[in-house]
Design an enzyme around this catalytic site. Structure first.
Site, mmCIF file in Angstrom:
data_model
loop_
_atom_site.group_PDB
_atom_site.id
_atom_site.type_symbol
_atom_site.label_atom_id
_atom_site.label_comp_id
_atom_site.label_asym_id
_atom_site.label_seq_id
_atom_site.Cartn_x
_atom_site.Cartn_y
_atom_site.Cartn_z
ATOM 1 C CG ASN A 1 -1.890 1.177 1.270
ATOM 2 O OD1 ASN A 1 -1.908 2.105 0.491
ATOM 3 N ND2 ASN A 1 -2.655 1.406 2.365
ATOM 4 C CG ASN B 1 1.337 4.868 -12.088
ATOM 5 O OD1 ASN B 1 0.875 5.653 -12.954
ATOM 6 N ND2 ASN B 1 0.373 3.790 -11.721
ATOM 7 C CE1 TYR C 1 -6.097 12.083 -9.617
ATOM 8 C CE2 TYR C 1 -6.338 13.792 -11.096
ATOM 9 C CZ TYR C 1 -5.781 12.572 -10.835
ATOM 10 O OH TYR C 1 -5.286 12.126 -12.116
ATOM 11 C CB ALA D 1 -5.226 19.708 -3.297
ATOM 12 C CE LYS E 1 -2.569 12.643 -9.516
ATOM 13 N NZ LYS E 1 -1.400 11.496 -9.392
HETATM 14 P P1 NAI Z 1 -5.916 3.199 -12.673
HETATM 15 O O1 NAI Z 1 -6.868 3.323 -11.776
HETATM 16 O O2 NAI Z 1 -6.208 2.730 -13.921
HETATM 17 O O3 NAI Z 1 -4.669 2.390 -11.949
HETATM 18 C C1 NAI Z 1 -4.122 2.911 -10.727
HETATM 19 C C2 NAI Z 1 -3.419 1.664 -10.076
HETATM 20 O O4 NAI Z 1 -2.967 2.006 -8.903
HETATM 21 C C3 NAI Z 1 -4.458 0.487 -10.025
HETATM 22 O O5 NAI Z 1 -3.691 -0.770 -10.444
HETATM 23 C C4 NAI Z 1 -4.550 0.520 -8.486
HETATM 24 O O6 NAI Z 1 -4.944 -0.672 -7.902
HETATM 25 C C5 NAI Z 1 -3.280 1.048 -7.950
HETATM 26 N N1 NAI Z 1 -3.356 1.510 -6.500
HETATM 27 C C6 NAI Z 1 -4.557 2.402 -6.011
HETATM 28 N N2 NAI Z 1 -4.228 2.677 -4.728
HETATM 29 C C7 NAI Z 1 -2.975 2.270 -4.568
HETATM 30 C C8 NAI Z 1 -2.087 2.126 -3.360
HETATM 31 N N3 NAI Z 1 -2.646 2.687 -2.187
HETATM 32 N N4 NAI Z 1 -1.081 1.464 -3.360
HETATM 33 C C9 NAI Z 1 -0.763 0.902 -4.366
HETATM 34 N N5 NAI Z 1 -1.315 0.918 -5.737
HETATM 35 C C10 NAI Z 1 -2.521 1.334 -5.681
HETATM 36 O O7 NAI Z 1 -5.148 4.674 -13.032
HETATM 37 P P2 NAI Z 1 -4.473 5.291 -14.227
HETATM 38 O O8 NAI Z 1 -5.379 6.164 -15.275
HETATM 39 O O9 NAI Z 1 -3.577 4.243 -14.806
HETATM 40 O O10 NAI Z 1 -3.641 6.395 -13.334
HETATM 41 C C11 NAI Z 1 -2.243 6.253 -12.984
HETATM 42 C C12 NAI Z 1 -1.630 7.589 -12.550
HETATM 43 O O11 NAI Z 1 -1.772 8.635 -13.457
HETATM 44 C C13 NAI Z 1 -2.331 7.996 -11.404
HETATM 45 O O12 NAI Z 1 -1.408 8.590 -10.307
HETATM 46 C C14 NAI Z 1 -3.457 9.120 -11.852
HETATM 47 O O13 NAI Z 1 -3.968 10.165 -11.092
HETATM 48 C C15 NAI Z 1 -2.317 9.607 -13.025
HETATM 49 N N6 NAI Z 1 -3.156 10.401 -14.186
HETATM 50 C C16 NAI Z 1 -4.207 9.474 -14.845
HETATM 51 C C17 NAI Z 1 -4.778 10.366 -16.025
HETATM 52 C C18 NAI Z 1 -5.851 9.656 -16.676
HETATM 53 O O14 NAI Z 1 -6.398 10.255 -17.813
HETATM 54 N N7 NAI Z 1 -5.833 8.374 -16.904
HETATM 55 C C19 NAI Z 1 -4.358 11.882 -16.164
HETATM 56 C C20 NAI Z 1 -3.638 12.275 -15.320
HETATM 57 C C21 NAI Z 1 -3.060 11.623 -14.259
#
Ligand code: NAI
Length: 248
Positions: free
Chosen positions: A64, A91, A156, A158, A160
């Site tokens: 986590n 990430n 969110y 804040a 980022k």
């Molecule tokens: P997603 O929800 O598809 O994947 C996120 C992953 O992080 C999942 O596998 C989840 O299980 C894991 N996760 C969540 N909480 C966790 C924790 N406490 N410890 C370990 N793992 C954890 O999200 P996505 O879209 O792939 O986003 C990845 C990153 O990119 C995030 O930081 C998100 O804020 C950022 N982001 C995404 C954008 C988008 O348009 N998809 C735009 C800008 C930023």
């Protein structure tokens, strides 16, 4: 020689979405991969398998990122298995969107802890090793809304924006020890996270983006490969948008 040959890359929250593409992209660039996710679901196991089939060394750890002890223990375990960490990609992230009027303390705390505190936890945990190595690249996944703000995403945005301040501070603090720290600000990237947004709204957004399409996880992964590699050895303390010119 491949861009990341000989490097160990740690990616948090890599079981799906952008993190998964980053793990795969870095493996294709020759790195050994260690990754984390909150639980060991099917996609966690399949990623470990896919990475190992590429002829590099890879291992997943359930951890986590929001929990300091869990993060420190995981880094300790990784170092036992892999001995070094050259690139850290923070990430892992979540959304709990609501207008401020309706946003609960729980929604605020959760998003700040998973998105921002996690970056502190992991960076602190790898710092000693990177100092000893006298090298390292830390890459933090922020967001364009961390720069611009967004209605309904105060927590969110804040978190980022906080990542950006942290990134710039660490770049200044650890730069003299040859440790770089940069932030990536993705725009609208098609993943499970953005699938939660209604299709009409997603279409409308994509049409407003100058490059006329949503981003793909690989668009972000390609920048991570560059920032993790020695090709970017004079780039630190920067926020780089991957957004199809959505934010200029
Ligand atoms: P997603 O929800 O598809 O994947 C996120 C992953 O992080 C999942 O596998 C989840 O299980 C894991 N996760 C969540 N909480 C966790 C924790 N406490 N410890 C370990 N793992 C954890 O999200 P996505 O879209 O792939 O986003 C990845 C990153 O990119 C995030 O930081 C998100 O804020 C950022 N982001 C995404 C954008 C988008 O348009 N998809 C735009 C800008 C930023």
């Amino acid at each position: 020689m491949k861009l990341l040959q000989g490097k160990i890359v740690l990616v948090t929250g890599a079981a799906r979405g952008i993190g998964r593409a980053i793990a795969i992209g870095c493996a294709d660039a020759g790195a050994d991969i260690v990754f984390t996710d909150i639980s060991k679901e099917e996609n966690f196991v399949s990623l470990e398998k896919e990475l190992n089939s590429k002829g590099i060394k890879a291992k997943g750890y359930v951890s986590n990122a929001a929990d300091m002890n869990s993060s420190a223990q995981t880094v300790e375990d990784i170092l036992k298995d892999f001995e070094r960490i050259d690139v850290l990609v923070n990430n892992a992230g979540i959304t709990r969107d609501a207008l401020l009027m309706r946003m609960t303390e729980e929604q605020w705390d959760l998003v700040i802890n998973v998105n921002l505190k996690s970056v502190f936890n992991l960076t602190k945990a790898v710092q000693k090793t990177m100092l000893k190595q006298r090298s390292g690249s830390i890459i933090n996944v922020s967001s364009v809304v961390g720069v611009s703000g967004n209605a309904g995403q105060a927590n969110y945005s804040a978190s980022k924006a906080g990542i950006i301040g942290f990134t710039k501070s660490i770049a200044r603090e650890l730069g003299p020890r040859n440790i770089r720290c940069n932030a990536i600000a993705p725009g609208f990237i098609e993943t499970e996270m953005t699938k939660a947004i209604p299709e009409d709204a997603r279409k409308e957004w994509a049409e407003k983006i100058p490059l006329r399409r949503a981003g793909q996880p690989k668009d972000v992964a390609d920048l991570v490969v560059f920032l993790g590699s020695d090709m970017s050895s004079y780039i630190s303390g920067q926020v780089i948008n991957v957004c199809g010119a959505m934010l200029t």
